[in-house]
Design an enzyme around this catalytic site. Sequence first.
Site, PDB file in Angstrom:
ATOM      1  N   GLU A 158       1.148  -1.287   0.098  1.00 41.96           N
ATOM      2  CA  GLU A 158      -0.113   0.141   0.193  1.00 41.96           C
ATOM      3  C   GLU A 158       0.963   1.405   0.023  1.00 41.96           C
ATOM      4  OE1 GLU A 158      -4.063  -1.826   2.310  1.00 41.96           O
ATOM      5  OE2 GLU A 158      -2.796  -0.417   3.252  1.00 41.96           O
ATOM      6  N   CYS A 165      11.529  16.617   2.342  1.00 43.68           N
ATOM      7  CA  CYS A 165      12.864  16.590   2.804  1.00 43.68           C
ATOM      8  C   CYS A 165      13.815  17.253   1.744  1.00 43.68           C
ATOM      9  CB  CYS A 165      13.724  15.298   2.968  1.00 43.68           C
ATOM     10  SG  CYS A 165      14.110  14.341   1.838  1.00 43.68           S
ATOM     11  N   CYS A 168      14.098  15.569  -1.500  1.00 44.27           N
ATOM     12  CA  CYS A 168      12.722  15.602  -2.302  1.00 44.27           C
ATOM     13  C   CYS A 168      12.521  16.924  -2.975  1.00 44.27           C
ATOM     14  CB  CYS A 168      11.669  15.123  -1.545  1.00 44.27           C
ATOM     15  SG  CYS A 168      11.727  13.260  -1.082  1.00 44.27           S
ATOM     16  N   GLU A 316      -6.435  -7.945  -0.293  1.00 43.78           N
ATOM     17  CA  GLU A 316      -6.677  -7.955   1.287  1.00 43.78           C
ATOM     18  C   GLU A 316      -8.182  -7.749   1.357  1.00 43.78           C
ATOM     19  OE1 GLU A 316      -4.463  -5.494   3.719  1.00 43.78           O
ATOM     20  OE2 GLU A 316      -2.803  -5.863   2.875  1.00 43.78           O
TER      21      GLU A 316
END
Length: 690
Positions: A158, A165, A168, A316
């Site tokens: 997921e 940061c 990024c 799931e």
Amino acid sequence: MSKKHSPISSKAPVMLHGADYNPEQWLKYPEILREDIRLMKLANCNVMSVGIFSWVSLEPEEGVFTFDWLDGVLDSFAENGIYAFLATPSGARPAWMSEKYPEVLRVERNRVHNLHGFRHNHCFTSPVYRKKTAILNAKLAERYSQHPAVIGWHISNEFGGECHCDLCQNAFRDWLKVKYKNSLDEVNHAWWATFWSHTYTSWSQIESPAPHGETQVHGLNLDWRRFVSERSIDFCQHEINTVRAYNPALPITTNMHMIDGIDYRELAKILDVVSWDAYPEWHYTEDGDDARLAAWTAMHYDLMRSFKKKPFLLMESTPSLTNWQSVSKLKRPGMHKLSSLQAVAHGSDSVQYFQWRKSRGSSEKFHGAVVDHSGHSETRVFKDVTEVGKTLAGMTEVVGTSTPVRTAIIFDWDNRWAIKDAQGIRNSGLRYEETVLQHYRALWELGIPVDMIGSGDDLSAYKLVIAPMLYLISEENGKRIEKYVEQGGTFLATYWSGVVNETDLCHLGGFPGPLRRTLGIWAEETEGLHSRDLNGVVMQASNALNLSGDYDAHEIAELIHLEGAETLGTYRSDFYAGRPALTVNRFGEGNAYHLATRVKDASFYVELYASITAKAGITRALDSDLPTGVTAQLRTDGESDYIFVQNFSGSPQTVKLDGADYTDLSSGTTAQVLNLEVNDLAMLKRKSLV
């Protein structure tokens, strides 16, 4: 002609039935691990997902690897006819890594570094994190990619979230330089940065959106979301690259869970098979309307199937309740089988659960599981799971079958992001997803299969394309829709469509922008209505859809002018009473409909699409009258059709079939009348009609 796809795995060409399994939690309890195998076989489970959060059990210290426990689990699976999706454990890293390499920890929007903890609390840009995942993934692939029990890779878990940061920030600026051809002028124009004197004069001035910084430049917000999505997908591709070469035949997937930050349509392109995690809140609403929730759930299943136009995996679901919903209700009798096989009806070749055995401690110790803390099979949940497993074991012929679809709904991530950022007509909520569901549910009630597509996808396969609130659309995609209608397609758009372009700048020259010529209307104003405000749509006498009646409308109303279109229905009240509310434009060989207001009555959408689909020559899965809350879904192999008739109405229902020769897939008996109990379904087989 065969309309059947290859099974997910040639090792297991059957319906897959199983769960997430966390044996590392039970290594001090060998008797439980042995008992798990016995119970898996008893529950008719044939697959488990293993290793999802196992990093510290596989690498307890940097460079020290312990695989013996996983060897034992997979060998035991192979000996007992159980298969495994082997996960890469990047969803939650060990504490030693956070301590030694703090750069792997995420920075939040407020620019504060996270502490170690939770999951997906890591920076996708971090070279250290990428290096560490590559090392462990390669060791897993080298050791297990040829293991007889392993039938596929389960990449991480997921994916979601974002990091702000410095790594990024720099990556975002580099991404912008590529997108805008290294031109700050282009960035400033695309974002309309002259607004509030926000013009950028150097790349270093560009920062991601922050609560104590910039949030009002919509183009920046949209591009940041695109960047986060692409960065997440790039990290997933990085993980795929670390395992693929060791056994290219192993299919690769990652489980999705409608996290707002990732464009799943783009993520699906790098996967071999799409996986979905579904957790509907059955029996939760005050009005008990499980049919609405069933339509919502079905819409997401169709979205998953549409990405690759082939079967997906339900990776799931819960066999009982969850531990994180606001009210965790138990599934009522029959609901586990009905809801599990709903996924199969919409194209899944698996039913899998989170989780196999309840965790003894921590946050998921009360999350639903096949095996409860009692540790035995004498529970209602275990018996429900066993029944589903037995049913799936008799459905091998359905594996790989396709869903024939001639109707599509456009559902774009860019559009969702832009709508949620829009400030204007209804800041209390534009309710985009609810709008899509209104249109989808009508088709679901009619038993008409639907693809959920992007505005850039090929439209030629569809007789009807619906675009609820297509707020963001490029000139190019507007031209594609225009050509589709001109060549004979049927198109329907709603209010608040054709408003902004791909960088969230308003289309000039009047709304609905690039759809204006196709729809034959000009939208002069759009009004948000208070909850106390009520208007309506009154159908014109002898209108082209042969609809009649007066339907309540609320929340949004658009004032439009006709530019070639004809009126089918008008507003009921207020100063725009008598003005067009529903129109059709006969454009080229096709028809383009426009709905100018949000109609409240669900019956309106059912009647609208019953008429439009009949005119377009679109057939239903079952040519029978279906009670409200009962739907029919279709899969086919080209020789036989498989019809799933499902009762989510909350009451017993009778369905008279349409006269074709039907055989009940479970009993083998013929059928012409279905008597469905509450939370019941019938699975039918007939000679193919599609």
